[in-house]
Design a protein around this motif. Structure first.
Motif, mmCIF file in Angstrom:
data_model
loop_
_atom_site.group_PDB
_atom_site.id
_atom_site.type_symbol
_atom_site.label_atom_id
_atom_site.label_comp_id
_atom_site.label_asym_id
_atom_site.label_seq_id
_atom_site.Cartn_x
_atom_site.Cartn_y
_atom_site.Cartn_z
ATOM 1 N N SER A 154 9.561 -6.590 -9.319
ATOM 2 C CA SER A 154 8.205 -6.397 -9.052
ATOM 3 C C SER A 154 7.526 -7.171 -7.913
ATOM 4 O O SER A 154 8.198 -8.080 -7.363
ATOM 5 C CB SER A 154 7.189 -6.777 -10.393
ATOM 6 O OG SER A 154 7.474 -7.744 -10.870
ATOM 7 N N TYR B 63 5.206 -5.649 -5.394
ATOM 8 C CA TYR B 63 5.201 -4.813 -4.248
ATOM 9 C C TYR B 63 3.632 -4.091 -3.784
ATOM 10 O O TYR B 63 3.542 -3.089 -3.395
ATOM 11 C CB TYR B 63 6.116 -3.681 -4.328
ATOM 12 C CG TYR B 63 7.425 -3.988 -4.333
ATOM 13 C CD1 TYR B 63 8.284 -4.047 -3.280
ATOM 14 C CD2 TYR B 63 8.146 -4.229 -5.524
ATOM 15 C CE1 TYR B 63 9.551 -4.487 -3.260
ATOM 16 C CE2 TYR B 63 9.340 -4.462 -5.589
ATOM 17 C CZ TYR B 63 10.275 -4.625 -4.497
ATOM 18 O OH TYR B 63 11.680 -4.832 -4.412
ATOM 19 N N LYS B 64 2.590 -5.183 -4.065
ATOM 20 C CA LYS B 64 1.334 -5.019 -3.874
ATOM 21 C C LYS B 64 1.073 -5.095 -2.249
ATOM 22 O O LYS B 64 1.861 -6.032 -1.835
ATOM 23 C CB LYS B 64 0.176 -5.623 -4.673
ATOM 24 C CG LYS B 64 0.356 -5.187 -5.980
ATOM 25 C CD LYS B 64 -1.004 -5.941 -6.598
ATOM 26 C CE LYS B 64 -1.016 -5.481 -8.041
ATOM 27 N NZ LYS B 64 -2.203 -6.280 -8.693
ATOM 28 N N SER C 289 -0.996 -6.917 -0.862
ATOM 29 C CA SER C 289 -1.249 -8.360 -0.865
ATOM 30 C C SER C 289 0.104 -9.055 -1.041
ATOM 31 O O SER C 289 0.218 -10.117 -0.296
ATOM 32 C CB SER C 289 -2.210 -8.767 -1.792
ATOM 33 O OG SER C 289 -1.710 -8.348 -3.264
ATOM 34 N N ASP C 290 1.080 -8.578 -1.716
ATOM 35 C CA ASP C 290 2.368 -9.406 -1.542
ATOM 36 C C ASP C 290 3.014 -9.316 -0.169
ATOM 37 O O ASP C 290 3.750 -10.404 0.147
ATOM 38 C CB ASP C 290 3.441 -8.746 -2.456
ATOM 39 C CG ASP C 290 2.977 -8.953 -3.993
ATOM 40 O OD1 ASP C 290 2.337 -10.134 -4.373
ATOM 41 O OD2 ASP C 290 2.722 -7.983 -5.014
ATOM 42 N N SER D 219 -5.034 2.454 3.579
ATOM 43 C CA SER D 219 -5.189 2.224 2.292
ATOM 44 C C SER D 219 -6.342 2.679 1.493
ATOM 45 O O SER D 219 -7.196 2.233 1.242
ATOM 46 C CB SER D 219 -4.968 0.832 1.910
ATOM 47 O OG SER D 219 -5.143 0.333 0.674
ATOM 48 N N ASP E 277 2.936 -0.649 -8.196
ATOM 49 C CA ASP E 277 2.156 -1.933 -7.350
ATOM 50 C C ASP E 277 1.511 -1.368 -6.356
ATOM 51 O O ASP E 277 0.269 -1.671 -5.988
ATOM 52 C CB ASP E 277 3.180 -2.820 -6.889
ATOM 53 C CG ASP E 277 3.880 -3.676 -8.143
ATOM 54 O OD1 ASP E 277 3.349 -3.602 -9.193
ATOM 55 O OD2 ASP E 277 4.773 -4.399 -8.009
ATOM 56 N N LEU E 278 1.836 -0.427 -5.481
ATOM 57 C CA LEU E 278 1.258 0.206 -4.438
ATOM 58 C C LEU E 278 -0.072 0.807 -4.989
ATOM 59 O O LEU E 278 -1.174 0.642 -4.378
ATOM 60 C CB LEU E 278 1.992 1.169 -3.734
ATOM 61 C CG LEU E 278 3.381 0.692 -2.933
ATOM 62 C CD1 LEU E 278 3.919 1.555 -2.360
ATOM 63 C CD2 LEU E 278 2.605 -0.209 -1.782
ATOM 64 N N LYS E 279 0.222 1.630 -6.302
ATOM 65 C CA LYS E 279 -1.190 2.144 -6.586
ATOM 66 C C LYS E 279 -2.190 1.280 -7.056
ATOM 67 O O LYS E 279 -3.389 1.485 -6.885
ATOM 68 C CB LYS E 279 -0.507 3.210 -7.681
ATOM 69 C CG LYS E 279 -1.284 4.211 -8.337
ATOM 70 C CD LYS E 279 -0.731 5.231 -9.042
ATOM 71 C CE LYS E 279 -1.561 5.390 -10.137
ATOM 72 N NZ LYS E 279 -1.287 5.404 -11.732
ATOM 73 N N ASP E 280 -1.555 0.140 -7.482
ATOM 74 C CA ASP E 280 -2.573 -0.920 -8.017
ATOM 75 C C ASP E 280 -3.063 -1.774 -6.956
ATOM 76 O O ASP E 280 -3.891 -2.755 -7.098
ATOM 77 C CB ASP E 280 -1.906 -1.866 -9.030
ATOM 78 C CG ASP E 280 -1.660 -1.088 -10.404
ATOM 79 O OD1 ASP E 280 -2.123 -0.179 -10.646
ATOM 80 O OD2 ASP E 280 -0.510 -1.622 -11.247
ATOM 81 N N SER E 281 -2.743 -1.527 -5.673
ATOM 82 C CA SER E 281 -3.024 -2.416 -4.640
ATOM 83 C C SER E 281 -4.623 -1.942 -4.108
ATOM 84 O O SER E 281 -5.311 -1.016 -4.536
ATOM 85 C CB SER E 281 -2.086 -2.026 -3.249
ATOM 86 O OG SER E 281 -0.970 -2.359 -3.458
ATOM 87 N N GLU E 282 -5.056 -3.306 -3.624
ATOM 88 C CA GLU E 282 -6.289 -3.084 -3.181
ATOM 89 C C GLU E 282 -6.706 -1.905 -2.381
ATOM 90 O O GLU E 282 -5.784 -1.610 -1.304
ATOM 91 C CB GLU E 282 -6.959 -4.432 -2.693
ATOM 92 C CG GLU E 282 -6.548 -4.881 -1.500
ATOM 93 C CD GLU E 282 -4.887 -5.528 -1.732
ATOM 94 O OE1 GLU E 282 -4.878 -6.661 -1.197
ATOM 95 O OE2 GLU E 282 -4.290 -5.309 -2.691
#
Lengths: 257, 93
Positions: A67, A69-70, A72-73, A125, A183-188
């Motif tokens: 995990s 993969y946002k 921000s990471d 995004s 994680d991409l889905k949860d990204s800002e």
């Protein structure tokens, strides 16, 4: 192989060339790695600039964590790689597809580090982004193989089995055995005011037939200093469809800044 | 002393084996005519790794990045081992 220890991961990078300017290349998601830029613009840029190419986490020869993969990471990785390589000057960011989205995220978070940005059919995004990614990345069977062939058509060559299998393995590993999509889905999501706040000059290149061309136009309208160019006859794969012209225009743009 | 083409080819063969593993090229004899992409089926990122090894080994004498920068993508994709040997040989004189 040059590896940087970043956020408990090993990130594979290539730091080549000499010159006053520093150019950082970000590649696309899943079926991509630093080699796309290395063999198209990277070596050419290295004749007049210092060039940093690296494999995003989970890609190429970098570590593939379960995990993290946002967006921000990925931004934090780049910030830390610049630190490890002692790059203190402002950099030019060049990104293809998701790599362009990372450029924007990096510029929003670290404006003091950015001298200029090149977006090549860059994603944005926004609220649709995760869904768009999901539908492309979760392709299976023949559809997935087609996508791989399309992404790497030039490289697949005549005897493609080994290469296609390895690429397919990497792709399904990332999509099905990591939290990438979640994680991409949860990204800002970028707000319009964030985009409008990017003060660096931007060159935005989109394919005439790209499905995200209009998003690119909207993005270009928001950016205060953006040169928006359409490449005729090209799709989202503009990097492969107009390699020479893209490299020429991009490198000229950087040299004129 | 200047390296012969044979020594350079042996070095490049060693680098290729290190990058893609002996098992993949079992039974394939690497010659000047061997192509990286088509014959050895090397992935683009493996060719980057190979290029890095060449660069590290011959760094003082050979501008490998500069050489690659003059090539178009199709040339790189069709690159043969012998072309790299020749280029390195010409730099070492």
């Amino acid at each position: 192989m040059a590896l940087a220890e970043v956020n408990n991961l090993r990130i594979h990078y290539q730091f080549i060339g000499e010159g006053k300017r520093i150019i950082v290349f970000n590649h696309g998601l899943v079926m991509d790695n630093l080699s796309s830029w290395y063999f198209t613009m990277g070596n050419k840029a290295a004749t007049f600039a210092r060039v940093l190419l690296y494999d995003l986490r989970g890609h190429g020869k970098s570590s593939r964590p379960k995990s993290g993969y946002k967006v921000s990471d990925f931004v934090r990785d780049l910030y830390d790689i610049l630190g490890i390589l002692n790059i203190k000057d402002k950099v030019f960011l060049v990104g293809n597809s998701f790599g362009g989205l990372l450029n924007l995220a990096f510029a929003i978070n670290h404006p003091e580090k950015v001298q200029g940005i090149i977006l090549v059919d860059s994603h944005v995004s926004d609220k649709d982004f995760a869904a768009e990614m999901k539908s492309t990345l979760e392709l299976q069977g023949e559809e997935r193989d087609l996508m791989i062939v399309k992404s790497f058509q030039k490289w697949i060559g005549r005897h493609s089995e080994r290469k296609r299998n390895k690429l397919a393995e990497t792709a399904s590993d990332l999509v099905y055995r990591t939290d990438l999509i979640k994680d991409l889905k949860d990204s800002e999501i970028f707000e319009e005011k964030d985009i409008a706040g990017i003060k660096s000059p931007v060159l935005a290149i989109y394919g005439e037939n790209s499905d995200i061309k209009e998003k690119g136009k909207h993005l270009a309208d928001l950016l205060p200093y953006c040169d928006y160019r359409i490449f005729p006859g090209c799709t989202h794969s503009v990097l492969w469809e107009a390699t020479e012209e893209l490299c020429k225009q991009s490198l000229e743009w950087i040299q004129n800044q | 002393m200047k390296q012969t083409s044979k020594v350079i080819l042996d070095n490049l063969t060693k680098f290729i084996k290190e990058v893609i593993g002996e098992e993949w090229i079992e039974g394939i004899e690497i010659t000047s005519e061997t192509s990286f992409s088509n014959d050895l089926e090397m992935e683009s990122i493996e060719i980057v790794e190979f290029a890095e090894k060449v660069k590290l080994h011959y760094d003082d004498d050979v501008d490998f990045v500069g050489w690659l920068s003059k090539m178009e993508l199709d040339q790189i994709i069709n690159l043969k081992v012998g072309e790299v040997v020749e280029y390195i040989h010409s730099c070492l004189s």
